[in-house]
Design a protein around this motif. Structure first.
Motif, PDB file in Angstrom:
ATOM      1  N   CYS B  59       0.940  -1.288  -0.027  1.00 11.60           N
ATOM      2  CA  CYS B  59       0.053  -0.080  -0.002  1.00 11.60           C
ATOM      3  C   CYS B  59       0.761   1.252  -0.043  1.00 11.60           C
ATOM      4  N   THR B  61       0.046   4.076   0.847  1.00  8.66           N
ATOM      5  CA  THR B  61      -0.446   5.148   2.003  1.00  8.66           C
ATOM      6  C   THR B  61       0.288   4.917   3.223  1.00  8.66           C
ATOM      7  N   CYS B  62       0.131   3.440   3.706  1.00 11.04           N
ATOM      8  CA  CYS B  62       0.352   2.865   5.048  1.00 11.04           C
ATOM      9  C   CYS B  62       1.770   1.784   4.816  1.00 11.04           C
ATOM     10  N   CYS B  69      -3.092  -3.941   5.519  1.00 13.23           N
ATOM     11  CA  CYS B  69      -3.429  -2.693   5.160  1.00 13.23           C
ATOM     12  C   CYS B  69      -4.980  -2.551   5.264  1.00 13.23           C
ATOM     13  N   PRO B  70      -5.497  -1.862   5.897  1.00 15.09           N
ATOM     14  CA  PRO B  70      -7.026  -1.747   6.218  1.00 15.09           C
ATOM     15  C   PRO B  70      -7.807  -1.183   4.987  1.00 15.09           C
ATOM     16  N   HIS B  72      -8.039   2.565   2.578  1.00 16.92           N
ATOM     17  CA  HIS B  72      -7.878   4.110   2.680  1.00 16.92           C
ATOM     18  C   HIS B  72      -8.854   4.614   1.914  1.00 16.92           C
TER      19      HIS B  72
HETATM   20 ZN   LIG Z   1      -2.633   0.821   3.602  1.00 15.98          ZN
END
Ligand SMILES: [Zn+2]
Ligand SMILES: [Mg+2]
Ligand SMILES: [Zn+2]
Lengths: 79, 875
Positions: B59, B61-62, B69-70, B72
């Motif tokens: 991911c 973003t994270c 990864c949840p 986003h």
């Molecule tokens: Zn993520």
């Protein structure tokens, strides 16, 4: 009307007695429960007025059932 | 579950556009998903900053991987604002209750001060369920009343629904300008007079309403400014919410939500291009409306008044609302009810040859399901054998001591077996004797789920003994049942001790047998124990052998064996019983020997089984049930036992008698009607004359049926299989026989003769106002010969009522029971014999007031008998 008649006299109303404080204490010890865990009854209940129980009193009810006699306890609460 | 804390309120709020932008991991710009290489497009709808669903990717973003990864949120900037369709009603109310010129609240001054005070005193609390507009019912009513007399709305205390009814104020109190009528066309169009309001106009209007006035209207402006219900920045859910699936062909298939979002972005881009190119207003408004359509269907594709957005195949898209709503929605399908592992479901079929505590499991199911076995020094060789096995009892998986799981395959099995150490766990296929739970829905009582032992069998259906049919309420007309395999030793032990079939023979509800032989078994038991029943030595041996008895007693009827003697072999030697049977004879059992009397339903189903259960326990009753049912069926099969029309055919003489009964009844009814008309009929106390007539007629007609019952019983006699079954309680009743062979009898609706129809008569084949028997549903024909058309119609009227009643009764009692169960579910009988809920609050001081367990109470008869006594006043 029915005002004169005492509820306590009716065959469907079982025997209600005020439990003396020491007795109530014993019941609470036996069931290992605080007063709040016991079933409640309103102080406005006709039978409570009849026997003159006060808020916080424990009432012993002796019921005759189809199979046997049994005891039940209720604590008087303010409505 | 005790309720320790209560939720006092829940606050729902709106996201402001700024909030959406803050939440967003990225502003999406490209209305597409993957490029030609199958790689997510930057700024597209599956941009890697929105989370990853492909294994191996990270991911952006994270930095997390697929599972960590949840996901986003992203967002789309709409070039033109669009109304959130789910809030259009709220918007409408606001537009109606504010001035279209100065955007101040439309209320007379005097009333406003009242509302203001209420807000100050906290009586009107802004912000709650209905988007800020909350109130008590009383308040709403009061407000509505006062509004009516002053012809002005007070919205702060009026719930949305009622607010719309409040009359419009013609002139604004603040700016003295007249108000045009605001109208609303579902799902998202607003008109001011005849002119349509563009979403941007609406937004400006709503944005202009001051905070204090919103409070008076019941909004909490900190959490829900009304202009936020107009979307300028659309929140895009993470890709984890709308994963794409890869088809076998390698093509990607996107989620419906992604499709919808692509549509929204495309139109958004076209709109932007047209605006920038200076296209005419008309074209821009068309595109704008299209954008509104796509956003509306994105939220709810079942919005009223607009066509649902469809897939290329013509299937309507499943958008946000559809995911949550209804039976197949997230709540009812995934949250309230979940699927479980280690379970199987298939059609059931009967097998009288397996024990009542067994369940026949198809090989196909046994091969798929597993049981974990701990490998120890003592069973390691057996475990290795299971791993190396070529066929059926195989180990499918091995859980090694390092926690890794290995699948046993042809290639790996030798290695796995060689490296097997004690402390690992192998998962082997289901085998004979394994403990499983067996269940049939609806699971209305605890005996709807019982523990059975596995019996692996060919075929594709679960097999169960007919005797366990009653607690499950199962039959074999296509019923399916579920099977669960407990996976831990604790679970297995608990199931064995508490849920075993043989332990549930006596119902905890009424103390009588619920696992019991029925129908043919009862006929068989009756036949076996009849006076006349005798068997040859050969037959006796077969009968005993099928019941697993290896000892042949001395013959009691010369060379032959009486059925009673053979049946007695099944009984415990210390059984003594003397009861009166349904047939009126005495059944006597002395020291396990059936001396006289023939068994019928009650003696067999209840007395015998209950007695054996209480005297010798569950295993004894199990073997008794297993072998007695087999013996009874075999015995009656030797003799033959069937029913045909001749069983319901009565002799000519009886037919004549029947006709006499019917015509006598008719005459009597006619006589009563005459009396009624002459007013010579004597009124019954508390009844009107008409009611008296009806009552007397009903009495006559039911007497007629009783009389025909006697004729039938006499004619058909006790050597008629149909009558035998009815009398011993195996199947059917005398009433069935009467209706088939003699007379169907009076039909009734709501307990009265049929009256409804053409006003003065139920059918126009009869005279108007006729009171006779035939005109009001007396059916004198029988089913065997057939009904006249009129009779058939009357019978259908009666039949419809009972059909409707059963339908209503089951639905109502089912719901009633559910509520009871929910209220009582966490009550437990404690070790001090008190009944308490999970908070420890006392409910009863002894269970049931007498501490009696209905299951055990049968053992001491006196207690049971006392229960039936009526409660009487004592003096
Ligand atoms: Zn993520
Ligand atoms: Mg069925
Ligand atoms: Zn104004």
């Amino acid at each position: 009307m029915l005002g004169e008649k005492k509820h306590i006299d009716h065959f469907l109303v079982p025997l209600h007695e005020i439990l003396p404080k020491e007795e109530a204490e014993k019941v609470m010890v036996f069931y290992k429960s605080p007063l709040t865990a016991f079933p409640k009854i309103n102080d406005s209940d006709p039978i409570v007025k009849q026997i003159g129980a006060q808020v916080g009193d424990m009432i012993k009810i002796t019921r005759k059932d189809a199979t046997c006699e049994n005891v039940y306890y209720r604590v008087v609460y303010e409505k | 579950m005790a309720i320790e804390k209560m939720i006092s309120h829940i606050k729902f709020s709106l996201f402001s556009p700024e909030m959406v932008r803050k939440l967003s991991a990225e502003k999406l710009l490209v209305p597409d998903t993957y490029n030609e290489d199958g790689y997510p497009i930057d700024g597209g709808l599956v941009d890697q900053r929105l989370g990853v669903i492909d294994p191996g990717l990270r991911c952006k973003t994270c930095g997390g991987r697929m599972r960590s990864c949840p996901g986003h949120f992203g967002h789309i900037e709409l070039v033109r604002p669009v109304i959130h369709p789910e809030f259009s009603r709220v918007i409408y109310v606001l537009l109606k209750s504010t001035c279209q010129h100065c955007h101040h609240i439309l209320v007379k001054k005097r009333q406003r001060s009242v509302v203001k005070k209420k807000v100050k005193k906290g009586e009107v609390v802004p912000g709650a369920a209905d988007l800020g507009i909350i109130t008590s019912k009383e308040e709403a009513v009061k407000a509505l009343e006062s509004a009516d007399e002053a012809e002005a709305p007070i919205l702060g205390s009026v719930p949305l629904k009622d607010a719309e009814k409040v009359k419009k104020v013609a002139i604004c109190a603040k700016c003295d300008k007249p108000q045009a009528i605001v109208s609303f066309v579902k799902p998202s169009a607003f008109y001011l007079g005849k002119k349509q309001l563009l979403p941007s106009d609406v937004r400006d209007w709503l944005a202009d309403i001051p905070n204090e006035e919103l409070q008076e209207l019941g909004f909490d402006p900190v959490y829900a400014r009304p202009e936020w219900a107009i979307i300028t920045a659309l929140l895009v859910p993470p890709v984890t919410v709308r994963p794409s699936i890869t088809l076998e062909t390698g093509d990607r298939s996107e989620d419906d939500l992604t499709h919808k979002l692509v549509d929204i972005m495309r139109i958004n881009q076209r709109l932007e291009a047209n605006i920038n190119a200076g296209a005419p207003q008309l074209i821009i408004e068309d595109l704008w409306e299209l954008l509104q359509y796509h956003v509306t269907t994105y939220f709810n594709n079942e919005t009223a008044n607009i066509p649902p957005a469809r897939h290329r195949s013509g299937r309507p898209l499943k958008t946000l609302s559809q995911r949550l709503k209804g039976k197949e929605g997230r709540f009812r399908y995934n949250l309230s009810g979940k699927r479980v592992n280690f379970s199987a479901r298939t059609v059931i079929s009967p097998d009288p040859n397996i024990s009542i505590n067994e369940v026949g499991v198809p090989m196909m199911v046994a091969e798929e399901m597993t049981i974990p076995i701990n490998v120890t020094d003592w069973n390691i060789e057996a475990c290795k054998k299971l791993i190396l096995s070529e066929d059926y009892p195989k180990a499918l998986y091995v859980l090694r001591t390092d926690g890794k799981r290995a699948k046993v395959t042809e290639k790996t099995k030798q290695e796995i077996s060689d490296n097997l150490t004690s402390g690992s766990i192998i998962e082997r296929q289901l085998c004979d004797g394994d403990t499983v739970l067996f269940n049939r829905q609806p699971s209305l009582h605890r005996i709807s789920i019982m523990r059975h032992k596995v019996r692996v069998m060919p075929g594709k259906s679960f097999r169960l003994n007919l005797v366990v049919t009653p607690p499950y309420n199962a039959d074999f007309d296509g019923d399916e049942m579920n099977l669960h395999v407990p996976q831990t030793d604790e679970a297995r032990v608990e199931a064995e001790l508490l849920m075993s079939v043989e332990g549930q023979v006596i119902s905890p509800r009424h103390g009588h047998a619920i696992i019991k032989p029925q129908e043919d078994f009862v006929s068989g038991a009756y036949f076996m124990t009849r006076d006349a029943t005798e068997f040859t030595r050969e037959q006796a041996c077969q009968l005993l052998a099928i019941a697993n008895i290896t000892n042949l007693p001395e013959p009691d009827r010369g060379q032959k064996y009486s059925g009673r003697l053979l049946f007695s072999e099944l009984l415990p030697k210390d059984l003594n019983l003397k009861i009166k049977s349904k047939l009126g004879e005495v059944i006597e059992i002395k020291n396990g020997l059936l001396l006289k009397g023939s068994l019928e339903a009650r003696a067999y189903e209840n007395e015998l089984i209950e007695k054996i259960f209480h005297m010798h326990g569950d295993q004894a009753v199990r073997t008794f049930l297993d072998s007695s049912t087999r013996m009874c069926i075999f015995g009656v099969t030797l003799h033959g036992f069937s029913v045909d029309v001749s069983n319901y055919t009565i002799g000519e003489e009886s037919v004549k008698k029947m006709e006499a009964v019917a015509s006598k009844a008719r005459k009597e009814v006619d006589g009563l009607v005459m009396q009624f008309k002459n007013k010579t009929l004597e009124r019954l106390p508390g009844r009107s004359l008409r009611e008296t007539l009806e009552e007397k007629i009903m009495a006559i007609l039911s007497r007629a049926r009783d009389a025909s019952g006697q004729i039938i019983e006499k004619d058909l006699g006790m050597d008629n299989n149909a009558i035998i079954m009815a009398k011993i309680g195996a199947r059917g009743s005398i009433l069935n026989a009467i209706q088939m062979s003699a007379m169907v009898g009076q039909q009734a609706v709501r307990g009265k003769r049929l009256t409804r129809g053409y006003g003065s008569r139920p059918l126009l084949h009869f005279k108007k106002k006729s009171l006779g028997a035939d005109a009001h549903g007396f059916v004198s024909s029988c089913f065997k010969i057939g009904l006249t058309p009129q009779e058939f119609f009357f019978h259908s009227m009666g039949g419809r009522e009972s059909l409707v009643n059963t339908a209503i009764r089951t639905a109502r009692s089912g719901y009633m029971q559910r509520r009871l169960i929910n209220a009582l579910q966490d009550m437990v009988v404690q070790s001090d014999r008190s009944v308490r809920d999970s908070r420890g609050v006392l409910i009863q001081y002894t269970f049931g007031g007498d501490g009696a367990d209905p299951k055990e109470v049968g053992a001491s008869r006196q207690a049971l008998e006392k229960v039936g006594e009526e409660l009487e006043p004592d003096d």
